[in-house]
Motif scaffolding. Structure first.
Motif, PDB file in Angstrom:
ATOM      1  N   VAL A  56       0.833  -1.203   0.000  1.00  0.00           N
ATOM      2  CA  VAL A  56       0.000   0.000   0.000  1.00  0.00           C
ATOM      3  C   VAL A  56       0.868   1.253   0.000  1.00  0.00           C
ATOM      4  CG1 VAL A  56      -1.623   1.372   1.372  1.00  0.00           C
ATOM      5  CG2 VAL A  56      -1.980  -1.090   1.115  1.00  0.00           C
ATOM      6  N   ILE A  57       1.850   1.296   0.894  1.00  0.00           N
ATOM      7  CA  ILE A  57       2.731   2.465   0.997  1.00  0.00           C
ATOM      8  C   ILE A  57       3.509   2.671  -0.298  1.00  0.00           C
ATOM      9  CG2 ILE A  57       4.784   3.375   2.170  1.00  0.00           C
ATOM     10  CD1 ILE A  57       3.729   1.947   4.719  1.00  0.00           C
ATOM     11  N   LEU A  58       3.975   1.584  -0.887  1.00  0.00           N
ATOM     12  CA  LEU A  58       4.727   1.686  -2.138  1.00  0.00           C
ATOM     13  C   LEU A  58       3.852   2.243  -3.255  1.00  0.00           C
ATOM     14  CD1 LEU A  58       7.225   1.147  -3.894  1.00  0.00           C
ATOM     15  CD2 LEU A  58       6.383  -1.190  -4.221  1.00  0.00           C
ATOM     16  N   LEU A  59       2.641   1.711  -3.415  1.00  0.00           N
ATOM     17  CA  LEU A  59       1.757   2.170  -4.483  1.00  0.00           C
ATOM     18  C   LEU A  59       1.344   3.627  -4.289  1.00  0.00           C
ATOM     19  CD1 LEU A  59      -0.498  -1.003  -4.875  1.00  0.00           C
ATOM     20  CD2 LEU A  59       1.122  -0.115  -6.558  1.00  0.00           C
ATOM     21  N   VAL A  60       0.976   3.983  -3.063  1.00  0.00           N
ATOM     22  CA  VAL A  60       0.599   5.374  -2.785  1.00  0.00           C
ATOM     23  C   VAL A  60       1.791   6.295  -3.004  1.00  0.00           C
ATOM     24  CG1 VAL A  60      -0.131   6.982  -0.981  1.00  0.00           C
ATOM     25  CG2 VAL A  60      -1.250   4.758  -1.185  1.00  0.00           C
ATOM     26  N   GLY A  61       2.957   5.869  -2.547  1.00  0.00           N
ATOM     27  CA  GLY A  61       4.162   6.682  -2.722  1.00  0.00           C
ATOM     28  C   GLY A  61       4.497   6.917  -4.180  1.00  0.00           C
ATOM     29  N   LEU A  62       4.323   5.896  -5.006  1.00  0.00           N
ATOM     30  CA  LEU A  62       4.591   6.044  -6.439  1.00  0.00           C
ATOM     31  C   LEU A  62       3.638   7.061  -7.070  1.00  0.00           C
ATOM     32  CD1 LEU A  62       5.179   2.304  -7.363  1.00  0.00           C
ATOM     33  CD2 LEU A  62       6.850   4.143  -7.625  1.00  0.00           C
ATOM     34  N   GLU A  63       2.358   6.976  -6.727  1.00  0.00           N
ATOM     35  CA  GLU A  63       1.375   7.899  -7.310  1.00  0.00           C
ATOM     36  C   GLU A  63       1.606   9.330  -6.823  1.00  0.00           C
ATOM     37  OE1 GLU A  63      -1.844   8.985  -9.756  1.00  0.00           O
ATOM     38  OE2 GLU A  63      -0.568   7.200  -9.674  1.00  0.00           O
ATOM     39  N   VAL A  64       1.833   9.501  -5.532  1.00  0.00           N
ATOM     40  CA  VAL A  64       2.055  10.844  -4.973  1.00  0.00           C
ATOM     41  C   VAL A  64       3.337  11.446  -5.532  1.00  0.00           C
ATOM     42  CG1 VAL A  64       2.570  12.128  -2.861  1.00  0.00           C
ATOM     43  CG2 VAL A  64       0.743  10.417  -2.875  1.00  0.00           C
ATOM     44  N   SER A  65       4.384  10.641  -5.642  1.00  0.00           N
ATOM     45  CA  SER A  65       5.667  11.163  -6.144  1.00  0.00           C
ATOM     46  C   SER A  65       5.551  11.644  -7.584  1.00  0.00           C
ATOM     47  CB  SER A  65       6.754  10.090  -6.036  1.00  0.00           C
ATOM     48  OG  SER A  65       6.534   9.038  -6.974  1.00  0.00           O
ATOM     49  N   TYR A  66       4.696  10.970  -8.373  1.00  0.00           N
ATOM     50  CA  TYR A  66       4.515  11.386  -9.769  1.00  0.00           C
ATOM     51  C   TYR A  66       3.893  12.778  -9.849  1.00  0.00           C
ATOM     52  CZ  TYR A  66       2.644  11.531 -14.515  1.00  0.00           C
ATOM     53  OH  TYR A  66       2.333  11.921 -15.794  1.00  0.00           O
TER      54      TYR A  66
END
Length: 241
Positions: A56-66
């Motif tokens: 969850v943290i990885l997926l959210v982090g990827l989207e937010v970082s974009y």
């Protein structure tokens, strides 16, 4: 070259080049590890929860970082940066699936998420960005880990797909596409590539000019969902439902 820069000043991405094939190898190894260790992980609830929320943290982090990357370079626009592409919305459903464990979220992420992510990984529209640029990592990891999340739910959490779920999820996908089409008209966007094809090589090229490829893709999506269920039945041996 700046790793986080907007301009692509480094290597140019090569379809099925070394950096492309590396992603497939990494994805296969991670999925195999999940399948092989599924029984062990499921036997330790705290470890299982930790791994699930790490996804969850990885997926959210990827989207937010974009979005942060686009804002940093003053490139964010309502025309193309809203999370409305199928890859973005299935990333969101994957996160919700991992957190809440809803069967319908799992089914939609299985069919729409794994299907679209697989095709996108094979023919990526990445704008030429290659390793080690930020966009290379964001693009491939955000798609690959949607697949990983579904494999995790099947192998560790024992979620199942039935043939009865094929058609309803196809209808949900079409309903979502209709909504996105209206949004495209309002914001002059091209979300889900409903208004024109991607600029680079993609499966859209196989299905004729606009708007005909939209109708062909509807049939292709249904066939793909059925094929995906067939593959699931072969790989996951269970009592027929």
């Amino acid at each position: 070259m700046s790793w986080f820069s907007y301009q692509n000043e480094g290597p140019i991405f090569e379809l099925f080049g070394l950096s492309h094939l590396f992603i497939f190898i990494l994805l296969i190894l991670i999925c195999l590890a999940i399948v092989l260790k599924a029984r062990t992980v499921s036997g330790f609830p705290q470890i299982e929860k930790g791994l699930r929320y790490s996804l969850v943290i990885l997926l959210v982090g990827l989207e937010v970082s974009y979005h942060f990357w686009l804002l940093l370079h003053r490139e964010w626009s309502i025309t193309y940066a809203l999370p409305l592409h199928l890859s973005s919305v299935t990333l969101i459903t994957a996160v919700l699936m991992l957190v809440f464990g809803k069967q319908r979220l799992f089914e939609f992420t299985f069919f729409a998420g794994v299907g679209s992510a697989t095709l996108t990984l094979i023919t990526p529209d990445i704008g030429g960005y290659d390793f080690p640029h930020y966009r290379y990592f964001h693009f491939f990891l955000s798609h690959a880990f949607v697949i990983v999340s579904v494999v995790y739910m099947i192998a560790v959490k024992k979620y199942k797909v039935t043939f009865r779920s094929v058609f309803p999820n196809w209808l949900w996908l079409n309903a979502y596409a209709a909504l996105v089409f209206v949004v495209n008209l309002l914001v002059n966007g091209n979300y889900m590539y409903l208004m024109r094809k991607p600029p680079g090589p993609s499966p859209f090229d196989w299905f004729g000019p606009w708007p005909y490829y939209i109708f062909v893709l509807q049939l292709v999506a249904l066939v793909l969902f059925i094929v995906m269920y067939g593959i699931y039945r072969m790989l996951v041996r269970e009592k027929r439902v």
